[in-house]
Scaffold this motif. Structure first.
Motif, PDB file in Angstrom:
ATOM      1  N   ILE A 131      -4.582   3.197 -10.977  1.00 38.12           N
ATOM      2  CA  ILE A 131      -4.680   3.736  -9.269  1.00 38.12           C
ATOM      3  C   ILE A 131      -4.525   2.369  -9.141  1.00 38.12           C
ATOM      4  CG2 ILE A 131      -7.046   4.298  -7.511  1.00 38.12           C
ATOM      5  CD1 ILE A 131      -7.970   6.030  -9.507  1.00 38.12           C
ATOM      6  N   LEU A 132      -4.912   0.971  -9.202  1.00 34.27           N
ATOM      7  CA  LEU A 132      -4.838   0.171  -7.892  1.00 34.27           C
ATOM      8  C   LEU A 132      -3.333  -0.276  -7.956  1.00 34.27           C
ATOM      9  CD1 LEU A 132      -7.935  -2.365  -9.927  1.00 34.27           C
ATOM     10  CD2 LEU A 132      -7.236  -0.459  -7.923  1.00 34.27           C
ATOM     11  N   ILE A 133      -2.646  -0.247  -9.916  1.00 34.51           N
ATOM     12  CA  ILE A 133      -1.521  -0.567  -9.669  1.00 34.51           C
ATOM     13  C   ILE A 133       0.132   0.484  -7.986  1.00 34.51           C
ATOM     14  CG2 ILE A 133       0.894  -0.178 -11.117  1.00 34.51           C
ATOM     15  CD1 ILE A 133      -0.448  -0.861 -13.009  1.00 34.51           C
ATOM     16  N   PHE A 134      -1.190   2.124  -8.112  1.00 36.48           N
ATOM     17  CA  PHE A 134      -0.566   2.798  -7.482  1.00 36.48           C
ATOM     18  C   PHE A 134      -0.273   2.676  -5.555  1.00 36.48           C
ATOM     19  CE2 PHE A 134      -1.449   6.472  -4.528  1.00 36.48           C
ATOM     20  CZ  PHE A 134      -0.053   7.010  -4.212  1.00 36.48           C
ATOM     21  N   PHE A 135      -1.504   1.799  -5.828  1.00 37.04           N
ATOM     22  CA  PHE A 135      -2.103   1.291  -4.507  1.00 37.04           C
ATOM     23  C   PHE A 135      -0.848   0.078  -4.145  1.00 37.04           C
ATOM     24  CE2 PHE A 135      -5.246   4.253  -4.277  1.00 37.04           C
ATOM     25  CZ  PHE A 135      -4.814   4.864  -2.888  1.00 37.04           C
ATOM     26  N   VAL A 136      -0.889  -0.341  -5.439  1.00 39.91           N
ATOM     27  CA  VAL A 136      -0.131  -2.260  -4.518  1.00 39.91           C
ATOM     28  C   VAL A 136       1.771  -1.578  -4.602  1.00 39.91           C
ATOM     29  CG1 VAL A 136       1.027  -4.572  -5.501  1.00 39.91           C
ATOM     30  CG2 VAL A 136      -1.783  -3.819  -6.178  1.00 39.91           C
ATOM     31  N   LEU A 137       1.993  -0.451  -5.414  1.00 44.29           N
ATOM     32  CA  LEU A 137       3.252  -0.292  -5.212  1.00 44.29           C
ATOM     33  C   LEU A 137       3.371   0.383  -3.684  1.00 44.29           C
ATOM     34  CD1 LEU A 137       3.913   1.287  -8.528  1.00 44.29           C
ATOM     35  CD2 LEU A 137       5.402  -1.258  -7.458  1.00 44.29           C
ATOM     36  N   ILE A 138       2.052   1.288  -3.288  1.00 45.75           N
ATOM     37  CA  ILE A 138       2.386   1.668  -1.804  1.00 45.75           C
ATOM     38  C   ILE A 138       2.569   0.911  -1.205  1.00 45.75           C
ATOM     39  CG2 ILE A 138       1.116   3.186  -0.407  1.00 45.75           C
ATOM     40  CD1 ILE A 138       2.796   5.213  -2.890  1.00 45.75           C
ATOM     41  N   SER A 139       1.568  -0.263  -0.784  1.00 48.02           N
ATOM     42  CA  SER A 139       1.645  -1.562   0.095  1.00 48.02           C
ATOM     43  C   SER A 139       3.692  -1.759  -0.333  1.00 48.02           C
ATOM     44  CB  SER A 139       0.494  -2.709  -0.721  1.00 48.02           C
ATOM     45  OG  SER A 139       0.585  -3.244   1.139  1.00 48.02           O
ATOM     46  N   PHE A 140       3.898  -2.210  -1.613  1.00 48.55           N
ATOM     47  CA  PHE A 140       4.695  -3.174  -1.433  1.00 48.55           C
ATOM     48  C   PHE A 140       5.849  -2.383  -0.781  1.00 48.55           C
ATOM     49  CE2 PHE A 140       9.179  -3.918  -4.049  1.00 48.55           C
ATOM     50  CZ  PHE A 140       9.262  -5.260  -3.628  1.00 48.55           C
TER      51      PHE A 140
END
Length: 121
Positions: free
Chosen positions: A104-113
């Motif tokens: 879930i954290l990786i998902f949000f980091v990718l969305i932010s990117f």
């Protein structure tokens, strides 16, 4: 076992250092300088500056992760203090939750990117 008071002391030093970096120094993004595209953290410094001034809308507009990251660290510090006062183990449980759901954290980091690249922050 690591002394929790020592860890809290180190966290407080890092917090003071972070506040100095946010308010005193003008630091450019190394990732953006090298690769020419914004990193997932681009805008966080400006977002934290806005957040500390009470401007939540600007903080969110600089980087969508500003408020969640700020809340993560506020909760972490509160739990550290509770652990020290009550001799409990809330911090470990809190951090294990994020380790368990790392995707879930990786998902949000990718969305932010993606948002940062699209907006060209």
């Amino acid at each position: 076992m690591i002394n929790k008071r020592f860890v809290l002391f180190i966290l407080l030093i890092l917090l003071v250092f972070g506040i100095l970096v946010v308010f005193v120094f003008d630091i450019d993004c190394v990732f953006k300088s090298v690769f020419g595209i914004p990193c997932p953290g681009c805008g966080l410094t400006r977002g934290f500056r806005s957040l500390f001034r009470g401007d939540i809308v600007s903080a969110f507009s600089y980087n969508i992760l500003t408020i969640p990251i700020f809340l993560f660290f506020v909760i972490l510090i509160i739990l550290f203090v509770i652990d020290i006062l009550e001799k409990s183990d809330y911090v470990s449980k809190y951090l294990l939750f994020f380790v368990k759901y790392y995707y879930i954290l990786i998902f949000f980091v990718l969305i932010s990117f993606g948002v940062n690249v699209i907006r060209g922050i």
